[in-house]
Scaffold this motif. Structure first.
Motif, PDB file in Angstrom:
ATOM      1  N   TRP A  49       0.830  -1.208   0.000  1.00 30.98           N
ATOM      2  CA  TRP A  49       0.000   0.000   0.000  1.00 30.98           C
ATOM      3  C   TRP A  49       0.867   1.262   0.000  1.00 30.98           C
ATOM      4  CZ3 TRP A  49      -4.541   0.804  -1.622  1.00 30.98           C
ATOM      5  CH2 TRP A  49      -5.604  -0.088  -1.421  1.00 30.98           C
ATOM      6  N   ALA A  50       1.902   1.286   0.820  1.00 26.14           N
ATOM      7  CA  ALA A  50       2.775   2.465   0.902  1.00 26.14           C
ATOM      8  C   ALA A  50       3.447   2.740  -0.446  1.00 26.14           C
ATOM      9  CB  ALA A  50       3.830   2.268   1.989  1.00 26.14           C
ATOM     10  N   LEU A  51       3.904   1.690  -1.113  1.00 30.54           N
ATOM     11  CA  LEU A  51       4.562   1.860  -2.410  1.00 30.54           C
ATOM     12  C   LEU A  51       3.566   2.300  -3.488  1.00 30.54           C
ATOM     13  CD1 LEU A  51       6.883  -1.272  -2.278  1.00 30.54           C
ATOM     14  CD2 LEU A  51       7.630   1.117  -2.280  1.00 30.54           C
ATOM     15  N   ILE A  52       2.352   1.768  -3.450  1.00 27.51           N
ATOM     16  CA  ILE A  52       1.340   2.151  -4.436  1.00 27.51           C
ATOM     17  C   ILE A  52       0.961   3.619  -4.276  1.00 27.51           C
ATOM     18  CG2 ILE A  52      -1.095   1.850  -5.044  1.00 27.51           C
ATOM     19  CD1 ILE A  52      -0.741  -1.126  -4.627  1.00 27.51           C
ATOM     20  N   ILE A  53       0.754   4.069  -3.051  1.00 30.91           N
ATOM     21  CA  ILE A  53       0.417   5.476  -2.814  1.00 30.91           C
ATOM     22  C   ILE A  53       1.542   6.382  -3.293  1.00 30.91           C
ATOM     23  CG2 ILE A  53      -0.008   7.189  -1.015  1.00 30.91           C
ATOM     24  CD1 ILE A  53      -1.438   4.956   0.567  1.00 30.91           C
ATOM     25  N   THR A  54       2.784   5.999  -3.020  1.00 31.47           N
ATOM     26  CA  THR A  54       3.938   6.776  -3.483  1.00 31.47           C
ATOM     27  C   THR A  54       3.992   6.831  -5.006  1.00 31.47           C
ATOM     28  OG1 THR A  54       5.176   6.069  -1.521  1.00 31.47           O
ATOM     29  CG2 THR A  54       6.443   7.010  -3.334  1.00 31.47           C
ATOM     30  N   ALA A  55       3.716   5.709  -5.652  1.00 36.36           N
ATOM     31  CA  ALA A  55       3.735   5.671  -7.115  1.00 36.36           C
ATOM     32  C   ALA A  55       2.653   6.556  -7.702  1.00 36.36           C
ATOM     33  CB  ALA A  55       3.560   4.232  -7.600  1.00 36.36           C
ATOM     34  N   PHE A  56       1.467   6.582  -7.098  1.00 42.83           N
ATOM     35  CA  PHE A  56       0.392   7.451  -7.573  1.00 42.83           C
ATOM     36  C   PHE A  56       0.777   8.922  -7.438  1.00 42.83           C
ATOM     37  CE2 PHE A  56      -2.974   4.110  -7.576  1.00 42.83           C
ATOM     38  CZ  PHE A  56      -3.532   4.441  -8.804  1.00 42.83           C
ATOM     39  N   ILE A  57       1.460   9.263  -6.352  1.00 41.52           N
ATOM     40  CA  ILE A  57       1.895  10.652  -6.155  1.00 41.52           C
ATOM     41  C   ILE A  57       2.883  11.061  -7.247  1.00 41.52           C
ATOM     42  CG2 ILE A  57       3.175  12.190  -4.617  1.00 41.52           C
ATOM     43  CD1 ILE A  57       1.997  10.616  -2.258  1.00 41.52           C
ATOM     44  N   PHE A  58       3.832  10.184  -7.565  1.00 42.24           N
ATOM     45  CA  PHE A  58       4.825  10.480  -8.597  1.00 42.24           C
ATOM     46  C   PHE A  58       4.247  10.390 -10.002  1.00 42.24           C
ATOM     47  CE2 PHE A  58       8.450   9.005  -5.608  1.00 42.24           C
ATOM     48  CZ  PHE A  58       8.482  10.274  -5.046  1.00 42.24           C
ATOM     49  N   TYR A  59       3.126   9.657 -10.160  1.00 40.36           N
ATOM     50  CA  TYR A  59       2.534   9.479 -11.491  1.00 40.36           C
ATOM     51  C   TYR A  59       2.031  10.808 -12.058  1.00 40.36           C
ATOM     52  CZ  TYR A  59      -0.358   7.416 -15.174  1.00 40.36           C
ATOM     53  OH  TYR A  59      -0.903   7.082 -16.387  1.00 40.36           O
ATOM     54  N   ILE A  60       1.580  11.699 -11.182  1.00 42.37           N
ATOM     55  CA  ILE A  60       1.035  12.992 -11.641  1.00 42.37           C
ATOM     56  C   ILE A  60       2.120  13.866 -12.270  1.00 42.37           C
ATOM     57  CG2 ILE A  60      -0.131  15.115 -10.915  1.00 42.37           C
ATOM     58  CD1 ILE A  60      -1.534  13.426  -8.759  1.00 42.37           C
ATOM     59  N   PRO A  61       3.223  14.176 -11.567  1.00 42.48           N
ATOM     60  CA  PRO A  61       4.266  14.979 -12.229  1.00 42.48           C
ATOM     61  C   PRO A  61       4.936  14.258 -13.390  1.00 42.48           C
ATOM     62  CG  PRO A  61       5.040  14.196 -10.088  1.00 42.48           C
ATOM     63  CD  PRO A  61       3.573  13.899 -10.159  1.00 42.48           C
ATOM     64  N   ALA A  62       4.931  12.927 -13.367  1.00 39.73           N
ATOM     65  CA  ALA A  62       5.533  12.175 -14.479  1.00 39.73           C
ATOM     66  C   ALA A  62       4.801  12.441 -15.783  1.00 39.73           C
ATOM     67  CB  ALA A  62       5.528  10.684 -14.169  1.00 39.73           C
ATOM     68  N   ASN A  63       3.500  12.724 -15.710  1.00 37.64           N
ATOM     69  CA  ASN A  63       2.712  12.966 -16.918  1.00 37.64           C
ATOM     70  C   ASN A  63       2.472  14.447 -17.193  1.00 37.64           C
ATOM     71  OD1 ASN A  63       1.466  10.250 -18.088  1.00 37.64           O
ATOM     72  ND2 ASN A  63       1.604  10.039 -15.876  1.00 37.64           N
ATOM     73  N   ILE A  64       2.754  15.298 -16.211  1.00 35.69           N
ATOM     74  CA  ILE A  64       2.553  16.741 -16.398  1.00 35.69           C
ATOM     75  C   ILE A  64       3.848  17.433 -16.808  1.00 35.69           C
ATOM     76  CG2 ILE A  64       1.968  18.888 -15.223  1.00 35.69           C
ATOM     77  CD1 ILE A  64      -0.006  17.361 -13.531  1.00 35.69           C
ATOM     78  N   LEU A  65       4.945  17.069 -16.166  1.00 35.17           N
ATOM     79  CA  LEU A  65       6.229  17.717 -16.441  1.00 35.17           C
ATOM     80  C   LEU A  65       6.840  17.187 -17.737  1.00 35.17           C
ATOM     81  CD1 LEU A  65       7.791  17.675 -12.866  1.00 35.17           C
ATOM     82  CD2 LEU A  65       6.638  19.575 -14.018  1.00 35.17           C
ATOM     83  N   PRO A  66       7.634  18.009 -18.416  1.00 35.80           N
ATOM     84  CA  PRO A  66       8.290  17.548 -19.658  1.00 35.80           C
ATOM     85  C   PRO A  66       9.276  16.424 -19.391  1.00 35.80           C
ATOM     86  CG  PRO A  66       8.337  19.959 -19.490  1.00 35.80           C
ATOM     87  CD  PRO A  66       7.880  19.441 -18.156  1.00 35.80           C
TER      88      PRO A  66
END
Length: 206
Positions: A49-66
């Motif tokens: 669960w901790a790793l999945i939540i962390t991945a979701f947090i990083f998923y947003i800037p991964a798709n927004i930032l160049p």
């Protein structure tokens, strides 16, 4: 006639060398490789669960930032993952666009969703189709590494395209976040113990 599982017999497989050994009341050590043996991965659900939540947090800037910055004759063009997909669609390169979208957008998100479903199925003690859920987990674990395809392409482009003022490609911050998402989801899949799916079934049958 119901067969006896390794857990019911007091046996456990070593996580390192996979030797089946007897569990003792104290901390068990593998007699072959000297690794600590556990019947199930310690804190599997909480860690996943901790790793999945962390991945979701990083998923947003991964798709927004160049993920890349392309400079040509004094002009700099930032590109995100989706802008790259749109570019290949407009240029008529549908297969490339499809591969990038599946590997870089669809697969990481699908893998996170599948892991969430598996975690919920264990915590809610689902009895529904354990064989299919186990297969789904192993499929998710196998295809997760292919999400690094986009990072490999960026690495190759950055290494090859260095023409000074004429053309240059540099990696953006989005590429770092995307690589972190891929690595973290791989760790999440590794931390999840698929044997927990079957524990619910066996505990009911006892």
């Amino acid at each position: 006639m119901q067969s006896t599982t390794a857990k019911q017999a007091g046996l456990a497989s070593c996580h390192r060398c996979h030797l089946l050994s007897k569990l003792s009341s104290n901390k068990s050590i593998c007699p072959r490789c000297r690794a600590v043996i556990h019947s199930r991965k310690p804190d599997s659900i909480a860690r996943t669960w901790a790793l999945i939540i962390t991945a979701f947090i990083f998923y947003i800037p991964a798709n927004i930032l160049p993920v890349t910055y392309t400079s040509s004759i004094g002009m700099v063009q930032p590109d995100t993952i989706m802008s790259g997909v749109i570019y290949f669609i407009h240029s008529g390169s549908w297969p490339i666009a499809l591969i990038i979208f599946i590997a870089s957008v669809f697969v990481p998100l699908l893998k996170l969703i599948i892991l969430i479903v598996l975690l919920l199925s264990v915590q809610l003690r689902w009895k529904w189709r354990p064989v299919d859920r186990t297969r789904l987990y192993h499929l998710t674990e196998a295809v997760g590494r292919w999400s690094m395809l986009d990072i490999f392409v960026i690495t190759i482009l950055v290494a090859l395209v260095h023409m000074g003022a004429l053309a240059n490609i540099a990696a953006g911050l989005g590429a770092l976040f995307f690589a972190m998402v891929v690595v973290i989801t791989m760790l999440a899949a590794e931390s999840f113990d698929s044997r927990l799916i079957w524990d619910n079934i066996e505990n009911t049958d006892d």
